[in-house]
Scaffold this motif. Structure first.
Motif, PDB file in Angstrom:
ATOM      1  N   TYR A  16       1.079  -1.383   0.489  1.00  0.00           N
ATOM      2  CA  TYR A  16      -0.247   0.430   0.282  1.00  0.00           C
ATOM      3  C   TYR A  16       0.893   1.607  -0.271  1.00  0.00           C
ATOM      4  CZ  TYR A  16      -2.488   3.593   3.330  1.00  0.00           C
ATOM      5  OH  TYR A  16      -3.223   4.494   3.990  1.00  0.00           O
ATOM      6  N   LYS A  19      -2.012   7.519  -1.546  1.00  0.00           N
ATOM      7  CA  LYS A  19      -3.456   7.673  -1.084  1.00  0.00           C
ATOM      8  C   LYS A  19      -4.765   8.627  -2.539  1.00  0.00           C
ATOM      9  CE  LYS A  19      -3.705   7.798   4.592  1.00  0.00           C
ATOM     10  NZ  LYS A  19      -2.226   7.451   4.339  1.00  0.00           N
ATOM     11  N   SER A 137      -5.949   2.902  10.101  1.00  0.00           N
ATOM     12  CA  SER A 137      -4.649   3.161   9.690  1.00  0.00           C
ATOM     13  C   SER A 137      -4.349   2.316   8.870  1.00  0.00           C
ATOM     14  CB  SER A 137      -3.107   2.875  10.291  1.00  0.00           C
ATOM     15  OG  SER A 137      -2.080   2.793  10.079  1.00  0.00           O
ATOM     16  N   GLY A 138      -4.384   2.836   7.495  1.00  0.00           N
ATOM     17  CA  GLY A 138      -4.881   2.013   6.020  1.00  0.00           C
ATOM     18  C   GLY A 138      -4.698   0.510   5.941  1.00  0.00           C
ATOM     19  N   SER A 139      -2.978  -0.091   6.856  1.00  0.00           N
ATOM     20  CA  SER A 139      -2.997  -1.425   6.628  1.00  0.00           C
ATOM     21  C   SER A 139      -3.366  -1.784   7.970  1.00  0.00           C
ATOM     22  CB  SER A 139      -0.875  -1.327   6.985  1.00  0.00           C
ATOM     23  OG  SER A 139      -0.609  -0.285   8.730  1.00  0.00           O
TER      24      SER A 139
HETATM   25  O1  LIG Z   1       1.998  -2.450   4.795  1.00  0.00           O
HETATM   26  C1  LIG Z   1       2.403  -1.618   3.988  1.00  0.00           C
HETATM   27  O2  LIG Z   1       1.378  -1.570   3.165  1.00  0.00           O
HETATM   28  C2  LIG Z   1       2.984  -1.153   3.316  1.00  0.00           C
HETATM   29  C3  LIG Z   1       3.455   0.326   4.568  1.00  0.00           C
HETATM   30  O3  LIG Z   1       3.761  -0.238   5.939  1.00  0.00           O
HETATM   31  C4  LIG Z   1       5.294   1.122   2.974  1.00  0.00           C
HETATM   32  F1  LIG Z   1       5.634   1.578   4.582  1.00  0.00           F
HETATM   33  C5  LIG Z   1       2.371   1.364   4.597  1.00  0.00           C
HETATM   34  C6  LIG Z   1       1.961   1.331   5.670  1.00  0.00           C
HETATM   35  O4  LIG Z   1       1.443   2.464   5.490  1.00  0.00           O
HETATM   36  P1  LIG Z   1       0.695   2.759   7.125  1.00  0.00           P
HETATM   37  O5  LIG Z   1       1.155   3.117   8.260  1.00  0.00           O
HETATM   38  O6  LIG Z   1      -0.478   1.936   6.986  1.00  0.00           O
HETATM   39  O7  LIG Z   1      -0.162   4.406   6.772  1.00  0.00           O
HETATM   40  P2  LIG Z   1      -1.547   5.849   6.710  1.00  0.00           P
HETATM   41  O8  LIG Z   1      -2.817   5.392   6.039  1.00  0.00           O
HETATM   42  O9  LIG Z   1      -0.977   6.560   6.787  1.00  0.00           O
HETATM   43  O10 LIG Z   1      -1.533   4.992   8.503  1.00  0.00           O
END
Ligand SMILES: O=C(O)C[C@@](O)(CF)CCOP(=O)(O)OP(=O)(O)O
Length: 326
Positions: A16, A19, A137-139
């Motif tokens: 991911y 956005k 948080s997206g993940s």
């Molecule tokens: O996990 C992945 O797919 C890839 C990453 O780890 C690469 F760094 C991003 C994770 O982002 P997140 O912390 O979920 O962002 P939020 O939505 O802004 O909180």
């Protein structure tokens, strides 16, 4: 009403990164992860009409105004969705050794979303829970499920079709993840800021979007066929493509440090010697090495020889969110 939930963190095999809507946490591309068994958060939520504001306790310590505000903003989303009007006591324990604060952990928001929604007494589906966790948080949207999970970016502006779905349940394919902690000197750019700057300024971001869609197809086919080589080559390629976008940002930034590259090189030397191992890296210098059970010991021993390696956590495929007795 109160409830307690446990949720595990996950490692993205297809990242991911970007956005299309910051406020609703809607991503630019689908991603695919593996939930881990070793790192999890347990959270208890109790709504109480006597409270004049949300109280947030993390790892036994009452959190400051700033941290509590972040959590309270999320709790407002849960209250809006469920019609709950009371404030809550939130008591969270992170079993995530490298958690750089609550907000960055997928397990943190998945556990909070699950306990908060359950404590309101309102019925909800796993799909609704994934959408709620996503807004923390997206993940975190992926940690609702165990095993291998795909987060669908959706097309709609309101995010009603943006949630995770299970791809392969825990136990169906035994893969291992060695989470390698390396020495790190500089403060990392948090993933939220990193992806924002990349989307807004990197000329390589368009190439990322094109490549990640193809990588996702490859990864899902590899999982369906239990083809480890195909999955490993795809996840390593995808991680490198994600990180390439940050070099083109303005100002440019890089998550890797010399210690990171030393681990990457060790993984490539292992492969040249016939031991199948593939690496992936997120918004920090640490490296996650994916392998099959038969090779785990050999890879662990080789990586431990590196002076820059501080610690290696040995993980397997983990479970989805579950509710605990209180
Ligand atoms: O996990 C992945 O797919 C890839 C990453 O780890 C690469 F760094 C991003 C994770 O982002 P997140 O912390 O979920 O962002 P939020 O939505 O802004 O909180």
């Amino acid at each position: 009403m109160k409830a307690k939930a446990r949720a595990h963190t996950n490692i993205a095999l297809i990242k991911y990164w970007g956005k299309r809507d910051e406020a609703l946490f809607l991503p630019t591309n689908n991603s695919l992860s593996m939930t881990l068994d070793q790192f999890y958060t347990e959270t208890m939520v109790e709504f109480d009409s006597k409270l004049k504001s949300d109280q947030f306790i993390l790892d036994g310590m009452e959190m400051d105004q700033r941290e509590t505000e972040k959590v309270s903003l999320f709790m407002d989303k849960v209250r809006r969705y469920t019609g709950e009007s009371r404030y809550a006591l939130i008591d969270s324990v992170n079993h995530v050794p490298t958690a750089a604060g609550f907000a960055s952990s997928a397990s943190g928001y998945a556990a909070l979303a699950a306990a908060a929604m359950k404590a309101t007494g309102v019925n909800f589906s796993e799909k609704e829970l994934s959408k709620m966790a996503r807004q923390g948080s997206g993940s975190a949207s992926r940690s609702i499920y165990g095993g291998f999970v795909e987060w669908q970016k959706g097309e709609l502006a309101d995010g009603s079709d943006c949630y995770a779905v299970p791809v392969l349940e825990q136990g169906a394919w035994d893969l291992r993840v060695l989470s390698v902690e390396v020495t790190h000197e500089v403060k990392k750019v948090l993933s939220r800021e990193g992806m924002k700057r990349t989307v807004e300024t990197s000329p390589f971001f368009a190439g990322w979007l094109e490549a990640v869609a193809a990588d996702l197809v490859e990864a899902k086919a590899a999982i369906a066929e239990r083809d480890f080589t195909r999955l490993g080559e795809t996840l390593e390629r995808n991680a490198l493509r994600m990180h390439a976008t940050t070099l083109g940002a303005n100002p440019p930034f890089m998550y890797w440090q010399s210690s990171t590259v030393q681990v990457m090189e060790a993984v490539q030397v292992l492969r040249e010697s016939g031991v199948e191992a593939y690496f992936t890296i997120d918004a920090g210098p640490n490296v996650k090495v994916v392998c099959q059970p038969k090779d785990e010991e050999r890879i662990f021993a080789e990586l431990m020889k590196l002076a820059v390696v501080q610690q290696i956590y040995r993980c397997q495929v983990g479970p989805g969110v579950n509710y605990l007795e209180i």
